[in-house]
Design a protein around this motif. Structure first.
Motif, PDB file in Angstrom:
ATOM      1  N   UNK A  40      -1.890   1.217   0.593  1.00  0.00           N
ATOM      2  CA  UNK A  40      -2.315   0.290  -0.633  1.00  0.00           C
ATOM      3  C   UNK A  40      -0.705   0.374  -1.464  1.00  0.00           C
ATOM      4  N   UNK A  41      -0.493   2.313  -2.249  1.00  0.00           N
ATOM      5  CA  UNK A  41      -0.027   2.508  -2.896  1.00  0.00           C
ATOM      6  C   UNK A  41       1.339   2.132  -2.104  1.00  0.00           C
ATOM      7  N   UNK A  42       1.891   1.721  -1.225  1.00  0.00           N
ATOM      8  CA  UNK A  42       3.325   2.099   0.138  1.00  0.00           C
ATOM      9  C   UNK A  42       4.004   0.228  -0.801  1.00  0.00           C
ATOM     10  N   UNK A  49      -1.207   1.624 -15.198  1.00  0.00           N
ATOM     11  CA  UNK A  49      -0.063   0.359 -14.181  1.00  0.00           C
ATOM     12  C   UNK A  49      -0.478  -1.255 -14.077  1.00  0.00           C
ATOM     13  N   UNK A  50      -1.723  -1.535 -14.577  1.00  0.00           N
ATOM     14  CA  UNK A  50      -1.981  -3.008 -14.216  1.00  0.00           C
ATOM     15  C   UNK A  50      -1.619  -3.598 -15.661  1.00  0.00           C
ATOM     16  N   UNK A  51      -1.281  -2.451 -17.094  1.00  0.00           N
ATOM     17  CA  UNK A  51      -0.816  -3.212 -18.004  1.00  0.00           C
ATOM     18  C   UNK A  51       0.946  -3.268 -17.299  1.00  0.00           C
ATOM     19  N   UNK A  92      -8.864  -1.494  -6.481  1.00  0.00           N
ATOM     20  CA  UNK A  92      -8.512  -0.665  -5.843  1.00  0.00           C
ATOM     21  C   UNK A  92      -8.312   1.019  -5.910  1.00  0.00           C
ATOM     22  N   UNK A  93      -7.431   0.912  -7.002  1.00  0.00           N
ATOM     23  CA  UNK A  93      -6.989   2.574  -7.350  1.00  0.00           C
ATOM     24  C   UNK A  93      -7.928   2.826  -8.480  1.00  0.00           C
ATOM     25  N   UNK A  94      -8.296   4.057  -7.428  1.00  0.00           N
ATOM     26  CA  UNK A  94      -9.239   5.274  -8.676  1.00  0.00           C
ATOM     27  C   UNK A  94      -8.773   5.277  -8.977  1.00  0.00           C
ATOM     28  N   UNK A  95     -10.047   6.271 -10.243  1.00  0.00           N
ATOM     29  CA  UNK A  95     -10.048   6.644 -11.303  1.00  0.00           C
ATOM     30  C   UNK A  95      -9.143   7.985 -11.177  1.00  0.00           C
ATOM     31  N   UNK A  96      -7.939   8.356 -12.645  1.00  0.00           N
ATOM     32  CA  UNK A  96      -7.586   9.465 -12.379  1.00  0.00           C
ATOM     33  C   UNK A  96      -7.844  10.250 -13.757  1.00  0.00           C
TER      34      UNK A  96
END
Length: 422
Positions: free
Chosen positions: A20-22, A84-86, A189-193
């Motif tokens: 997904x990140x790729x 990233x979303x912003x 889907x992006x994990x919480x970091x």
């Protein structure tokens, strides 16, 4: 300590998340490169010279360099998902502005905005390096870079074909839709970091400059990639002018087809990452620099007429792409091992240097082509590759030599021990 990062468990990086990140890296970075294939269409539509239309490409790359310096350090300070979303939503707005522009000033301004906001890959790649096990860091970085390469190269196919059918505005508006869809996917889907530092924003920017001054391996990696990426940018920017000009008299889909052949380089970067894990980054760097010089020689055949010239262009651009991206894997594997708590700031220094010089490469490529033709572009690529190889051969120490303990960054005193461990 109020405002300091908390020590929560680090999310794991499984294969599905890696893919997904790729994909996210590829979709995001495409916005910098697809204008290269439609710049002749922009020139015709806006009634400007091809060199003026290429300004949209240069402004996007300059904006990207500015965004890397000003925004990527926030990857150490803020949570990755909202950041990233912003940025993707801002990118979508800039693409809409560019796709509706009626003149070069608005298009150039919108291109710079898009470039500044679409730095998501340079936030996600250090994040993924932090989530990966140390012995897999090169392989994971290579996988994300393979997605990024796919976005770079397939973007030209996408924009060249779509632009030929529906005009140069269509790729910009379609890319805006893709940016919104990608923002939604990452939000889900992006994990919480957790942040690795609570430095204030000015200190983040200062830290990037500090690391560039005090980390010799970072400086060396910057020099390699800046020179090779300038050659890469010069060749791709001039390629559109060469293929659509009087030598071949082809349309923009031909540029996209050559880019599609070049997309084969995306399969080389995971292998380069595994080799960097096994043999060290310098071994991969040497191969990539020799490959860049070989690509310059092969690209000379692009001045032949007809099919032989097109085949030579495709083969030379494929080899140049493989060399550039394999070198990127080696360089990022080298710098991400320096300071685990400051990967975004290290990447900021590295990518800012690469794209500032890469933007100059685009400008030089157009000038070399205008003054000396395609052979002049090939000579420029060879000269830049030779400088990078000379720097590598004159390096003072191999990667295997442990670097001296780096000087502390005074502004980073608030970083907690738990954050440093991450």
């Amino acid at each position: 300590m109020p405002g300091a990062p908390t020590s929560a468990p680090t999310p794991t990086l499984d294969r599905r998340l890696t893919l997904l990140l790729a994909l996210a890296c590829g979709v995001a970075v495409a916005n910098i490169y697809f204008p290269q294939a439609v710049s002749p269409l922009i020139a015709d539509s806006l009634r400007i010279t091809p060199a003026s239309a290429a300004l949209a490409v240069t402004c996007a790359q300059l904006g990207y360099a500015a965004g890397i310096f000003l925004l990527v350090p926030l990857g150490d300070r803020l949570r990755h998902r909202p950041l990233a979303c912003t940025l993707l939503l801002v990118t979508a707005g800039g693409l809409v502005l560019a796709g509706t522009a009626t003149g070069l000033p608005v298009l150039a301004t919108a291109s710079a905005l898009v470039g500044a906001a679409t730095v998501v890959p340079q936030i996600l790649i250090p994040m993924a390096a932090g989530l990966a096990a140390p012995e897999r860091r090169g392989a994971v970085t290579g996988t994300l870079l393979s997605g990024l390469i796919g976005g770079i190269l397939l973007a030209r196919t996408f924009s060249g074909t779509l632009g030929q059918w529906y005009g140069w505005r269509a790729p910009y508006l379609a890319a805006a839709v893709l940016a919104v869809l990608l923002a939604a996917a990452l939000a889900l889907l992006l994990p919480r970091t957790n942040p690795s530092t609570d430095q204030r924003y000015p200190a983040l920017l200062t830290a990037s400059l500090h690391y560039l001054r005090t980390e010799p391996l970072l400086r060396r990696s910057c020099q390699y990639q800046a020179l090779v990426f300038a050659a890469f940018s010069a060749a791709w920017t001039a390629l559109a002018l060469h293929v659509t000009g009087p030598h071949f008299h082809l349309g923009t889909p031909a540029v996209g087809l050559i880019a599609l052949v070049g997309a084969g380089s995306m399969f080389a970067t995971p292998a380069a990452g595994r080799r960097a894990d096994r043999d060290g980054p310098d071994a991969v760097t040497l191969r990539s620099l020799l490959g860049a010089l070989a690509a310059a020689a092969l690209l000379l055949t692009g001045d032949l007429p007809g099919t032989p010239g097109l085949v030579g262009l495709a083969a030379g651009m494929l080899l140049l792409d493989v060399a550039t991206q394999s070198g990127q894997v080696a360089n990022q594997a080298r710098i991400f091992a320096l300071r685990p708590e400051a990967r975004a700031r290290l990447n900021t220094a590295y990518m800012t240097c690469a794209f500032l010089v890469g933007s100059a490469g685009s400008w030089l490529g157009v000038r070399a082509y205008t003054a000396l033709g395609w052979n002049g572009v090939c000579a420029l690529v060879a000269a830049l590759g030779a400088l990078a190889l000379l720097r590598h051969l004159l390096r003072p120490h191999p990667d295997a030599t442990p670097p001296a303990p780096p000087a502390p960054v005074p502004a980073d005193r608030t970083t907690t021990p738990a954050a440093r461990a991450r």
